[in-house]
Design an enzyme around this catalytic site. Structure first.
Site, PDB file in Angstrom:
ATOM      1  NE  ARG A  91       7.467  35.223  54.305  1.00 13.21           N
ATOM      2  CZ  ARG A  91       6.198  34.838  54.279  1.00 13.21           C
ATOM      3  NH1 ARG A  91       5.473  35.009  53.185  1.00 13.21           N
ATOM      4  NH2 ARG A  91       5.641  34.277  55.325  1.00 13.21           N
ATOM      5  CG  ASP A 237       4.634  27.523  53.292  1.00 13.37           C
ATOM      6  OD1 ASP A 237       4.609  28.484  52.511  1.00 13.37           O
ATOM      7  OD2 ASP A 237       3.647  27.173  53.965  1.00 13.37           O
TER       8      ASP A 237
END
Ligand code: MRU
Length: 354
Positions: A91, A237
């Site tokens: 990711r 994030d």
């Protein structure tokens, strides 16, 4: 944190075996899955058995430790490098994933032999996970004074303990304020398309006994306008050097609504989420996922069957960007384990890890 009164962590490493709470089946099924190879761990990240910046950072660290654990003495470092690269490609957005990989690689590189490197890798992965839990506990202590008795607090996605090793980032101040005896009502955005708010944040808050309402994403502005929300806390994030924040898609819209309604909008994150080499949000890589996450939804039928149902016309196409960027000027402060800092280059530099 607690589930039915029992203490749990989101994940833990036991030798070369990684144990993960399977987040894809919560809140209706609770199960723990194990991975023993770097490939299994990479798939667990890709399929979101584990998700959330801190949790995938600790999982990535464990994956590199597994690569070392299973690598033969011959060509040991090459095997580890291939394993680390496999994890790197899982990711793209959460900075913690890359920090976790590098942390364990450094421990491996400084060990004199493959045998020593295997032990050093596991010890480093465990230390990285422990650090994440400690950072999140400290975030709770720094952020809790922002919550006064009787306040409404909104949050987006899941930045609770399931998104980290323990405690969480955005939810940690709420847990701390609640345990200090203050009443708080949490407005939980359901968070389309994966519904981390409806499924995971609501699960966590329920088990902690915290009053909450799950709301459709588009309704947060309404509740702010009604004067029901006094603070917003979200996770991150990746945070760029100028204070721009990448977080779950929809966060930017929440920040705009907060600004328009005079609600202080805080971002909570451990300093492992800071990327001082990324000048601004424009350079943060944003993951785009498969369109089936938008075209279908998953849930439990009344007779207990977990099933996927299509919500869009067969002929419609969809786009599924997983994150967005909230500009620094919309952010009241960034709550880190080192204190609350402004979302400015100076604020970020003052807490960044060297
Ligand atoms: O796609 P996910 O579920 O891994 O997204 C990450 C998140 O959980 C959110 O963006 C969260 O608000 C910040 S990470 C703790």
């Amino acid at each position: 944190m607690r589930i039915d009164g029992k203490a749990w962590r989101t994940l833990w490493l036991d030798g070369g075996t990684l144990h993960l709470i399977d987040q894809t089946v919560l809140p209706h099924t609770f199960r723990v899955v194990q991975t023993t190879t770097v490939e299994q761990t990479a798939v667990a990240i890709e399929t979101m058995i584990v998700r959330g910046a801190g949790a995938i950072g600790a999982t990535a660290a464990a994956g590199v430790a597994q690569a070392a654990w299973t690598a033969p003495d011959k060509d040991f470092h090459q095997h580890v490098a291939v394993g680390a690269e496999r994890i790197r490609r899982t990711r793209p957005t959460a900075q913690n994933l890359f920090v976790g990989i590098e942390f364990v690689l450094r421990a491996i590189e400084s060990a004199p032999t493959p045998a020593a490197a295997r032990d050093a890798a596991v010890a480093a992965a465990v230390a990285f996970a422990d650090d994440d839990a400690a950072c999140c506990a400290a975030i709770g202590q720094h952020g809790a004074p922002l919550i006064e008795d009787g306040m409404g607090v909104s949050t987006h996605c899941n930045a609770g303990w399931l998104a980290f090793v323990d405690w969480g980032s955005a939810l940690s101040p709420i847990y701390a304020a609640h345990r200090e005896g203050r009443r708080v009502h949490v407005w939980v955005d359901e968070t389309r398309p994966r519904q981390q708010g409806a499924k995971l944040t609501a699960f966590e808050l329920g088990h902690e006994g915290i009053d909450h309402s799950v709301i459709a994403d588009g309704s947060i502005g309404w509740w702010m306008r009604q004067g029901r929300v006094q603070r917003t806390f979200v996770g991150a994030d990746r945070i760029a050097a100028n204070g721009d924040v990448a977080n779950k898609v929809g966060t930017y819209m929440v920040a705009l609504a907060a600004k328009a309604n005079g609600v202080p909008f805080y971002v909570a994150a451990p300093t492992t989420t800071l990327d001082v080499h990324c000048p601004s949000g424009a350079q943060i890589p944003i993951e785009e996922r498969g369109d089936d996450e938008v075209c279908f939804t998953w849930g439990w039928s009344d007779d207990g069957v977990y099933q996927r149902v299509r919500t869009t016309p067969l002929t419609s196409r969809a786009r599924n960007v997983a994150f967005d960027v909230t500009p620094a000027e919309l952010i009241a402060g960034i709550i880190t384990e080192r204190g609350i800092v402004p979302a400015t280059p100076e604020g970020i530099a003052s807490v960044a890890r060297r």
